[in-house]
Motif scaffolding. Sequence first.
Motif, PDB file in Angstrom:
ATOM      1  N   ASN A   6       0.939  -1.393  -0.094  1.00  0.00           N
ATOM      2  CA  ASN A   6      -0.051   0.231   0.137  1.00  0.00           C
ATOM      3  C   ASN A   6       0.894   1.416   0.186  1.00  0.00           C
ATOM      4  OD1 ASN A   6      -2.358   1.429   0.078  1.00  0.00           O
ATOM      5  ND2 ASN A   6      -2.579   1.327   2.223  1.00  0.00           N
ATOM      6  N   VAL A   7       0.472   2.415  -0.523  1.00  0.00           N
ATOM      7  CA  VAL A   7       0.906   3.699  -0.257  1.00  0.00           C
ATOM      8  C   VAL A   7       0.070   4.522   0.814  1.00  0.00           C
ATOM      9  CG1 VAL A   7       1.452   5.803  -1.536  1.00  0.00           C
ATOM     10  CG2 VAL A   7       1.623   3.545  -2.777  1.00  0.00           C
ATOM     11  N   GLU A   8       0.579   4.576   1.868  1.00  0.00           N
ATOM     12  CA  GLU A   8      -0.299   5.188   3.131  1.00  0.00           C
ATOM     13  C   GLU A   8      -0.369   6.567   3.159  1.00  0.00           C
ATOM     14  OE1 GLU A   8       0.079   1.914   6.922  1.00  0.00           O
ATOM     15  OE2 GLU A   8       1.915   3.226   6.466  1.00  0.00           O
ATOM     16  N   ARG A   9       0.771   7.368   2.878  1.00  0.00           N
ATOM     17  CA  ARG A   9       0.992   8.786   3.079  1.00  0.00           C
ATOM     18  C   ARG A   9       0.754   9.422   1.939  1.00  0.00           C
ATOM     19  NH1 ARG A   9       7.116   8.674   4.861  1.00  0.00           N
ATOM     20  NH2 ARG A   9       7.087   7.268   2.686  1.00  0.00           N
ATOM     21  N   GLN A  10       0.190  10.641   1.952  1.00  0.00           N
ATOM     22  CA  GLN A  10       0.068  11.580   0.936  1.00  0.00           C
ATOM     23  C   GLN A  10       1.171  11.831   0.269  1.00  0.00           C
ATOM     24  OE1 GLN A  10      -2.636  14.778   2.124  1.00  0.00           O
ATOM     25  NE2 GLN A  10      -2.471  15.845   0.088  1.00  0.00           N
ATOM     26  N   GLY A  11       1.269  11.870  -0.851  1.00  0.00           N
ATOM     27  CA  GLY A  11       2.279  12.342  -1.817  1.00  0.00           C
ATOM     28  C   GLY A  11       3.458  11.389  -1.850  1.00  0.00           C
ATOM     29  N   ALA A  12       3.396  10.260  -1.315  1.00  0.00           N
ATOM     30  CA  ALA A  12       4.212   9.089  -1.314  1.00  0.00           C
ATOM     31  C   ALA A  12       4.339   8.521  -2.793  1.00  0.00           C
ATOM     32  CB  ALA A  12       4.182   7.855  -0.541  1.00  0.00           C
ATOM     33  N   LYS A  13       5.407   8.142  -3.414  1.00  0.00           N
ATOM     34  CA  LYS A  13       5.598   7.812  -4.756  1.00  0.00           C
ATOM     35  C   LYS A  13       5.939   6.345  -4.795  1.00  0.00           C
ATOM     36  CE  LYS A  13       6.903  12.335  -6.195  1.00  0.00           C
ATOM     37  NZ  LYS A  13       8.162  13.095  -6.794  1.00  0.00           N
ATOM     38  N   THR A  14       6.134   5.709  -3.692  1.00  0.00           N
ATOM     39  CA  THR A  14       6.476   4.068  -3.863  1.00  0.00           C
ATOM     40  C   THR A  14       6.018   3.514  -2.319  1.00  0.00           C
ATOM     41  OG1 THR A  14       8.164   2.542  -4.074  1.00  0.00           O
ATOM     42  CG2 THR A  14       8.549   4.594  -2.685  1.00  0.00           C
TER      43      THR A  14
END
Length: 346
Positions: free
Chosen positions: A198-206
Motif C-alpha cells: 500500500n501507499v499510506e502517506r499523501q504524496g508518497a511515490k512508492t
Amino acid sequence: MAIQAGIIGYGLSGSVFHAPILRSVPDYNVHTVVSSDPDKVRKDLPDVAVAGSVEELLSAEIDVVIITSPNETHYEYTRLGIEAGKHVVVEKPFAVTSAEADQLIDLARQKGVLLTVYHNRRWDNDFLTVRNLLETGALGKLSIYQSQLSRYCPEVKSKDWREQEVPGSGILYDLGSHLIDQALFLFGLPNTLWADLNVERQGAKTYDYFHLVLGYTTFRVILHSGSLVRQAGPRFELHGDKGSFLKYGTDPQEGQLKQGMYPGDAGWGEDQPDLYGELATELSGLAVQGEIETLPGRYQAFYQRLAESILKGGSLPVQPEEARDVIRMIEYAVQSHEEGRTIKIT
C-alpha cells in the motif's frame, strides 16, 4: 597484512554502518572512499583517500569493494568491481531484480572473487535471541512467527532516493529485505507467499506499507511494516503449541553507531532490561513465565567472518544465493499484490 577496503558512497550506510565497523575489526584498513562530499569523509576519516569516481577507486590497491550507493546502482558497481578482480560487499538489497543477482553470482564465480551482501540484521540482538530460543524448543511446534519493523514518518522525504519512484526504492526493498532475509535464514524458502502492499502517506511515490504471509507446511510467517506507526507493537511475536514469546523494542546498534560508539565499547549491542522479551511456556507440566535476557548484538561479526573468508578460505557471512532469494521474494510479493492471489513458490 591488513585487507585494504574501498567504500563506494558515504551517506548513512557508508558512514554509519560500514566505515566504523570496518575500523573496529583489526583485519581491515579503509583505504579509499568514493564520495561527492569529500569534506565529510575527511572529517571522519582523515587518513583515508577520497576518490571522485568508481573507476578511480577500482584502480587503487584495494582488496575488497563495499558498495553503499543507491539500490539502482548496485548491479553496475558490483559488476565493475568483479571485473576489476576485487572481492565485493553489496549493501542490501543485493540488486533490483533476481535476474541481475544471478548474473553477478555467475560473474563472480567466473572471476574467482568473493561476493556477499550486507544483511547485518542477522546479528541484531533480538534476532539472535529469537534464533537461540527456537533452537531450545521452548515454544514447541511453531505455529506463528511474526516480525514487524515499522516507523512513524508522516512526511515524505522528497530528497531521499528511497522515497522516489526509482528502481529498488520503497519500504519493501528497504525494511522488507531485512525481515525477509531473517525469515529465510531461519526457515528456508516458503511454499507460498501472499502480499498486501500500500501507499499510506499523501504524496508518497512508492510503497510505504507491506504485509506478507509466508506459508510453510505447518506454520506461518507474517512480516509487516508501515510508515504511520507512532506506537509499535511487538518487534517479534512467536507462538507454538508449548508457549509464546513477545519482544518489544529494536536493536540498539544503529543508534549506538550514530552516537559514535564502536564494537567493543561498554554496552555495545546490549538491550535495556525493560525491553527483555517475555516467554510463557511449559516446563515439566508446569506453566512458566518470565523474562529472557537479550543476547548482545554484534554487527562486527559480518566483517570478522568476511576476513576469515578472504584470508583463510572460510565460509562467507552471507551467501549471495541467499541474498538473491530475498529479491525473489520481493518480486513474488509484488506479483501477489498486483494479481490479488497467493503465489506458489517454485
